[in-house]
Design a protein around this motif. Structure first.
Motif, PDB file in Angstrom:
ATOM      1  N   ALA A   1      44.723  53.010  42.372  1.00  0.00           N
ATOM      2  CA  ALA A   1      44.614  51.885  43.302  1.00  0.00           C
ATOM      3  C   ALA A   1      45.981  51.393  43.754  1.00  0.00           C
ATOM      4  O   ALA A   1      46.087  50.635  44.727  1.00  0.00           O
ATOM      5  CB  ALA A   1      43.840  50.743  42.652  1.00  0.00           C
ATOM      6  N   LYS A   2      47.033  51.816  43.086  1.00  0.00           N
ATOM      7  CA  LYS A   2      48.383  51.356  43.420  1.00  0.00           C
ATOM      8  C   LYS A   2      49.155  52.365  44.264  1.00  0.00           C
ATOM      9  O   LYS A   2      50.285  52.084  44.656  1.00  0.00           O
ATOM     10  CB  LYS A   2      49.156  51.052  42.140  1.00  0.00           C
ATOM     11  N   PHE A   3      48.567  53.533  44.541  1.00  0.00           N
ATOM     12  CA  PHE A   3      49.261  54.546  45.335  1.00  0.00           C
ATOM     13  C   PHE A   3      49.315  54.076  46.793  1.00  0.00           C
ATOM     14  O   PHE A   3      48.272  53.976  47.451  1.00  0.00           O
ATOM     15  CB  PHE A   3      48.557  55.888  45.245  1.00  0.00           C
ATOM     16  N   PRO A   4      50.491  53.838  47.349  1.00  0.00           N
ATOM     17  CA  PRO A   4      50.575  53.244  48.691  1.00  0.00           C
ATOM     18  C   PRO A   4      50.138  54.166  49.816  1.00  0.00           C
ATOM     19  O   PRO A   4      49.704  53.695  50.865  1.00  0.00           O
ATOM     20  CB  PRO A   4      52.062  52.878  48.814  1.00  0.00           C
ATOM     21  N   GLN A   5      50.249  55.485  49.622  1.00  0.00           N
ATOM     22  CA  GLN A   5      49.931  56.434  50.697  1.00  0.00           C
ATOM     23  C   GLN A   5      48.525  57.012  50.602  1.00  0.00           C
ATOM     24  O   GLN A   5      48.106  57.744  51.492  1.00  0.00           O
ATOM     25  CB  GLN A   5      50.946  57.590  50.681  1.00  0.00           C
ATOM     26  N   LEU A   6      47.799  56.718  49.549  1.00  0.00           N
ATOM     27  CA  LEU A   6      46.501  57.347  49.315  1.00  0.00           C
ATOM     28  C   LEU A   6      45.488  56.884  50.360  1.00  0.00           C
ATOM     29  O   LEU A   6      45.184  55.690  50.477  1.00  0.00           O
ATOM     30  CB  LEU A   6      46.002  57.006  47.913  1.00  0.00           C
ATOM     31  N   LYS A   7      44.953  57.850  51.125  1.00  0.00           N
ATOM     32  CA  LYS A   7      44.021  57.543  52.209  1.00  0.00           C
ATOM     33  C   LYS A   7      42.638  58.140  51.982  1.00  0.00           C
ATOM     34  O   LYS A   7      41.654  57.620  52.496  1.00  0.00           O
ATOM     35  CB  LYS A   7      44.574  58.071  53.537  1.00  0.00           C
ATOM     36  N   ASN A   8      42.554  59.226  51.239  1.00  0.00           N
ATOM     37  CA  ASN A   8      41.266  59.875  50.990  1.00  0.00           C
ATOM     38  C   ASN A   8      41.196  60.294  49.531  1.00  0.00           C
ATOM     39  O   ASN A   8      42.057  61.036  49.052  1.00  0.00           O
ATOM     40  CB  ASN A   8      41.084  61.095  51.894  1.00  0.00           C
ATOM     41  N   LEU A   9      40.142  59.823  48.853  1.00  0.00           N
ATOM     42  CA  LEU A   9      39.966  60.111  47.434  1.00  0.00           C
ATOM     43  C   LEU A   9      38.507  60.459  47.187  1.00  0.00           C
ATOM     44  O   LEU A   9      37.613  59.662  47.455  1.00  0.00           O
ATOM     45  CB  LEU A   9      40.362  58.898  46.585  1.00  0.00           C
ATOM     46  N   ASN A  10      38.252  61.676  46.695  1.00  0.00           N
ATOM     47  CA  ASN A  10      36.895  62.130  46.434  1.00  0.00           C
ATOM     48  C   ASN A  10      36.752  62.459  44.956  1.00  0.00           C
ATOM     49  O   ASN A  10      37.347  63.418  44.457  1.00  0.00           O
ATOM     50  CB  ASN A  10      36.559  63.358  47.288  1.00  0.00           C
ATOM     51  N   LEU A  11      35.948  61.662  44.239  1.00  0.00           N
ATOM     52  CA  LEU A  11      35.700  61.847  42.808  1.00  0.00           C
ATOM     53  C   LEU A  11      34.235  62.144  42.534  1.00  0.00           C
ATOM     54  O   LEU A  11      33.794  62.091  41.384  1.00  0.00           O
ATOM     55  CB  LEU A  11      36.118  60.580  42.039  1.00  0.00           C
ATOM     56  N   SER A  12      33.466  62.459  43.556  1.00  0.00           N
ATOM     57  CA  SER A  12      32.019  62.593  43.424  1.00  0.00           C
ATOM     58  C   SER A  12      31.622  63.794  42.575  1.00  0.00           C
ATOM     59  O   SER A  12      32.395  64.734  42.369  1.00  0.00           O
ATOM     60  CB  SER A  12      31.392  62.711  44.816  1.00  0.00           C
ATOM     61  N   MET A  13      30.387  63.740  42.084  1.00  0.00           N
ATOM     62  CA  MET A  13      29.759  64.826  41.329  1.00  0.00           C
ATOM     63  C   MET A  13      30.585  65.243  40.122  1.00  0.00           C
ATOM     64  O   MET A  13      30.958  66.391  39.948  1.00  0.00           O
ATOM     65  CB  MET A  13      29.494  66.016  42.244  1.00  0.00           C
ATOM     66  N   ASN A  14      30.896  64.267  39.274  1.00  0.00           N
ATOM     67  CA  ASN A  14      31.572  64.512  38.011  1.00  0.00           C
ATOM     68  C   ASN A  14      30.858  63.718  36.930  1.00  0.00           C
ATOM     69  O   ASN A  14      29.673  63.369  37.080  1.00  0.00           O
ATOM     70  CB  ASN A  14      33.052  64.111  38.111  1.00  0.00           C
ATOM     71  N   LYS A  15      31.558  63.406  35.865  1.00  0.00           N
ATOM     72  CA  LYS A  15      30.975  62.641  34.769  1.00  0.00           C
ATOM     73  C   LYS A  15      31.848  61.432  34.442  1.00  0.00           C
ATOM     74  O   LYS A  15      31.959  61.022  33.282  1.00  0.00           O
ATOM     75  CB  LYS A  15      30.819  63.528  33.526  1.00  0.00           C
ATOM     76  N   PHE A  16      32.455  60.882  35.476  1.00  0.00           N
ATOM     77  CA  PHE A  16      33.284  59.717  35.270  1.00  0.00           C
ATOM     78  C   PHE A  16      32.416  58.538  34.814  1.00  0.00           C
ATOM     79  O   PHE A  16      31.241  58.445  35.162  1.00  0.00           O
ATOM     80  CB  PHE A  16      34.038  59.346  36.545  1.00  0.00           C
ATOM     81  N   GLU A  17      33.007  57.638  34.074  1.00  0.00           N
ATOM     82  CA  GLU A  17      32.285  56.487  33.548  1.00  0.00           C
ATOM     83  C   GLU A  17      33.178  55.260  33.576  1.00  0.00           C
ATOM     84  O   GLU A  17      34.390  55.344  33.746  1.00  0.00           O
ATOM     85  CB  GLU A  17      31.826  56.768  32.116  1.00  0.00           C
ATOM     86  N   GLY A  18      32.537  54.125  33.429  1.00  0.00           N
ATOM     87  CA  GLY A  18      33.275  52.876  33.413  1.00  0.00           C
ATOM     88  C   GLY A  18      33.351  52.245  34.791  1.00  0.00           C
ATOM     89  O   GLY A  18      32.626  52.606  35.718  1.00  0.00           O
ATOM     90  N   SER A  19      34.236  51.290  34.928  1.00  0.00           N
ATOM     91  CA  SER A  19      34.308  50.511  36.154  1.00  0.00           C
ATOM     92  C   SER A  19      35.141  51.209  37.220  1.00  0.00           C
ATOM     93  O   SER A  19      36.074  51.951  36.917  1.00  0.00           O
ATOM     94  CB  SER A  19      34.912  49.137  35.858  1.00  0.00           C
ATOM     95  N   VAL A  20      34.789  50.942  38.481  1.00  0.00           N
ATOM     96  CA  VAL A  20      35.503  51.466  39.636  1.00  0.00           C
ATOM     97  C   VAL A  20      36.430  50.368  40.150  1.00  0.00           C
ATOM     98  O   VAL A  20      35.991  49.229  40.346  1.00  0.00           O
ATOM     99  CB  VAL A  20      34.530  51.889  40.756  1.00  0.00           C
ATOM    100  N   PRO A  21      37.712  50.668  40.367  1.00  0.00           N
ATOM    101  CA  PRO A  21      38.635  49.640  40.873  1.00  0.00           C
ATOM    102  C   PRO A  21      38.190  49.112  42.229  1.00  0.00           C
ATOM    103  O   PRO A  21      37.401  49.747  42.946  1.00  0.00           O
ATOM    104  CB  PRO A  21      39.968  50.383  40.976  1.00  0.00           C
TER     105      PRO A  21
END
Length: 840
Positions: A611-631
């Motif tokens: 969430a702190k990356f200043p240039q990040l424009k596209n982030l795809n984390l779908s279809m995994n097993k991530f857990e916990g809260s989303v920023p």
């Protein structure tokens, strides 16, 4: 006669004190030419004006002017003008040249001295100056109008500085000026029409500035002009017909502006032209069929990036002197003249990005003729409508050829077997065609090759192993073909490689560690193959890597932690593999703009630092097993830039993500067991549950000694105990093992332990009901321990529960008396539970 006139003027009009100076001026002029009466009078008036405007003309005047110039020229090199001081003779100063007859400055040559600051107006006091060269410095501000006072000036060069403002119209007073070069500055506004009065001008170069406005028609008066260069400005409009009077013109360049209209008809009249550049404008229409006959002396003809239509005039091939011809990026149609091969001096042929050809087999016949052009270095016919097979004669082109571009056509067939004959080839672009077959063996002879572009064809076979010999390679683009086999380790020998694009093929095997040790590698794309194994740790050595793609392969294991060392990374695509575990620490990759980890088996929490990356424009984390809260900050604030779907255990995030709300992972103040469990549960119900459990345990204990599992295997006692423990915790906590609040290491077992420990802190408020529930939970926890060795035995669990029942519910039944038959007689629910166990 002139002598008598001069003496008469001196005696009558010139005061005694000025006569020696006037005589000195006249003698110098007389050495250059024999003046007529009118010239003598003109000289008198010039001298008269100068003498009376400035009472004392001497070397002191020049000294003062130059010292003033030095004071305003902030030197980057303090030593360069160190000789400019009052203790040294003026004519010995660096860059200063004086006349032979007197100590007056006639030339000031400071080109390339790395001077800065502003040009002092005092420069206009150097009244005998003929040459002023301030090129290749860092002067700022504007050109002082006082330069127009230098009426003897013949050469003025202020190119390659940082000058701004406008061109002073006063320069038109420098009537003897033959060279005016103000190129490569930041000069703006229009070209002064007054420059049209400089009748002796031979060279006028104003290229690479910010000039606007139209081409001044007054420049048609410069009949001595041989070179005109207005390239790289913002001028517009049509070229006036007055240009036709520039009959001495040799070099005419107005490229990269906004000029429009048809090809300037006035230029057809200047047969002396040797270099003509109109590229990068908006000229339209067709070229005259007799073009080559009207301009027979052309050596360079650059017409690219316009809107010309029609065919290439056949007469162009009559210009035997033509060496460079470029008409790329227009709307030309028709065929490519076969007679280009008759041009003995042709070294550059650029006809790309038109609509040449008819997608027929005859479109490439012009290549046969070009084999006669022994000086050919550059050939670009890419992105046209050329069809047919690439002829074998392509390999017979000149060995001086350094660039061959035929991409973006409809060319079929195979790459000529002897393509290696072009030993000096540096760029080979055959991309986006319909080529088939393998890369020929002779490719290995192209030791000077820097760029190899054959992507988007139907090439096949294995990638060759000779790449390690081609050490000059900078770009290898083999993507979108049908290459198969393993990636050759020899590519690691290309130590200057910047791009390696081998995606969208049928390559298999593991990723060679050697290619991840190329220090210069900037872009690496391995996507859409069938690569297997883990991603090598050596990737961390690629400190210059900007883009990394290995998506849609069969890679597995963990994403290497060393990836966090690729500090230049901006694009990271690893989707569509079987990577597992947590995302490695990439917190230092603050330049990332596009990241795709989707369709893997990654787990753990989403790294909050993303969430702190200043240039990040596209982030795809779908279809995994991530857990916990989303920023909810940074890139996570925009649901169109982030995708997290298909991760069942994620919560929170912004509303548009439509995720379930997060609950506290651990209660801050655990409630008592009565509040958590016994509220709403009557004592009778609790007793009934306990009786059922005890009955089930008795049945298990007896049954395990008489029953075999499956294919004669022994029953898993520890497994039964674990299942029983989970069942016990589920019944007395009211939570299932799959409860949404559980994630990671926080599960039903740890939840029960936290409840138990929390309630112990409130022991002062406990009562009998709390106590028996506490003891029951302890049994469940011990039965459901993670490791079998830590679990209590079945008999011990039964004894503990019977003891709890006896202590708190006054039941006299002992272990030996209880059986499945007794359980059936006790209650239907108890029988159903036993029956279910037996069925299992």
């Amino acid at each position: 006669m002139a002598q008598m006139i001069r003496m008469k003027i001196q005696s009558v009009l010139i005061p005694q004190v000025y006569r020696p100076l006037f005589a000195e001026v006249y003698v110098e002029e007389e050495e250059a030419m024999k003046p007529s009466l009118s010239l003598a009078l003109l000289m008198f008036f010039e001298a008269f004006t100068v003498l009376f405007a400035q009472p004392r003309f001497s070397s002191e005047t020049d000294t003062k002017a130059l010292l003033e110039f030095k004071s305003q020229a902030a030197e980057n090199n303090t030593e360069v003008l160190s000789s400019w001081n009052s203790s040294s003779p003026l004519c010995s100063w660096t860059g200063v040249t004086c006349g032979r007859k007197r100590e007056r400055v006639v030339s000031l040559d400071l080109g390339g001295f790395k001077l800065a600051g502003v040009i002092s107006p005092s420069i206009g006091n150097l009244s005998f100056l003929r040459v002023l060269n301030l090129a290749d410095n860092s002067f700022t501000s504007t050109i002082p109008g006082e330069v127009g006072m230098l009426f003897r000036l013949q050469y003025l060069n202020m190119s390659f500085n940082l000058l701004q403002g406008r061109i002073p119209p006063s320069l038109s007073n420098c009537s003897t000026l033959s060279t005016l070069d103000l190129s490569s500055n930041q000069i703006g506004h229009e070209v002064p029409s007054e420059l049209g009065s400089l009748s002796k001008l031979v060279i006028l170069s104003l290229a690479t500035n910010n000039l606007t406005g139209k081409f001044p028609a007054s420049l048609g008066n410069l009949t001595s002009l041989q070179k005109l260069d207005f390239a790289y400005n913002d001028m517009e409009g049509e070229i006036p017909d007055d240009v036709a009077r520039l009959t001495q013109m040799v070099f005419f360049q107005i490229s990269q502006n906004g000029f429009s209209g048809v090809f300037p008809h006035a230029l057809y009249n200047i047969s002396s032209l040797e270099s003509l550049s109109l590229g990068g404008n908006s000229f339209t229409g067709e070229l005259r069929a007799d073009f080559g006959d009207l301009l027979p002396n052309l050596r360079t003809l650059l017409l690219g990036e316009n809107r010309f239509t029609g065919a290439i005039p056949i007469t162009l091939t009559n210009i035997s002197s033509l060496g460079r011809f470029d008409i790329s990026s227009n709307n030309l149609t028709g065929s490519i003249p076969l007679s280009f091969g008759k041009l003995p001096n042709l070294w550059w042929l650029g006809i790309a990005q038109n609509a040449l050809g008819n997608n027929s087999f005859s479109d490439l016949e012009f290549l046969h003729g070009l084999s006669n052009c022994t000086q050919l270095e550059f050939l670009d016919a890419g992105y046209n409508r050329l069809g047919g097979e690439l002829p074998a004669s392509t390999a017979n082109l000149s060995t001086t050829l350094t660039s061959l571009n035929m991409g973006g056509n409809h060319i079929s067939g195979t790459i000529p077997r002897d393509i290696g004959n072009l030993v000096n080839l540096q760029v080979l672009s055959l991309e986006a065609n319909m080529l088939t077959g393998e890369l020929p063996v002779s490719f290995g002879k192209l030791l000077e090759l820097q760029v190899l572009e054959v992507y988007t064809n139907a090439l096949s076979g294995e990638l060759p192993s000779y790449f390690d010999k081609m050490t000059q390679l900078q770009k290898i683009h083999l993507n979108s073909n049908s290459f198969q086999g393993r990636i050759p380790k020899s590519i690691g020998g290309c130590r200057n490689l910047l791009d390696l694009w081998i995606d969208t093929n049928k390559l298999n095997g593991s990723i060679p560690r050697e290619i991840l040790q190329i220090p210069s590698l900037t872009y690496l794309d391995l996507s859409n193959n069938v690569l297997t194994g883990s991603f090598p740790e050596e990737v961390g050595k690629l400190e210059l890597l900007v883009g990394l793609a290995a998506s849609d392969n069969k890679l597995s294991g963990r994403i290497p932690q060393t990836l966090g060392g690729c500090l230049s990374l901006e694009f990271l695509y690893l989707q569509g593999n079987s990577f597992e575990g947590a995302v490695p620490d990439i917190s230092r990759l603050v330049s990332l703009s596009n990241v795709d980890f989707s369709r893997n088996n990654l787990s753990g929490g989403i790294p909050q630092y993303l969430a702190k990356f200043p240039q990040l424009k596209n982030l795809n984390l779908s279809m995994n097993k991530f857990e916990g809260s989303v920023p909810t900050t940074g890139v996570f604030r925009n649901a169109t830039e982030v995708s997290v779907f298909g991760n069942k255990n994620l919560c929170g995030g912004i509303r548009e993500m439509q995720l379930k709300p997060c609950v506290a992972s651990r209660p801050r103040k655990p409630l008592s067991i009565r509040k958590k469990i016994a509220s709403g549960v009557g004592i009778g119900v609790a007793l009934l549950l306990l009786i059922i459990i005890v009955a089930a345990l008795c049945w298990f204990k007896k049954k395990k000694n008489n029953t075999k599992y499956g294919m004669g295997g022994q029953p898993s006692i520890k497994g039964d105990v674990y299942s029983f423990g989970v069942l016990l915790l589920e019944m007395f906590t009211g939570k299932k093992p799959t409860d949404e609040s559980f994630s990671g290491d926080y599960n039903l077992h740890s939840y029960a332990k936290s409840v138990l420990s929390g309630d112990e802190k409130e022991r002062g408020s406990s009562n009998a009901v709390d106590e028996w529930l506490r003891l029951v939970l302890q049994v469940g926890i011990r039965c459901a321990e993670e490791y079998p060795r830590d679990r209590m035995g079945m008999a011990e669990a039964l004894r503990e529960l019977v003891s709890i029942r006896s202590k708190f519910f006054s039941t006299k039944t002992n272990i030996e008396e209880l059986s499945p038959r007794d359980a059936v007689q006790s209650s239907p629910q108890e029988w159903m539970l036993s029956a279910d166990m037996h069925t299992m």
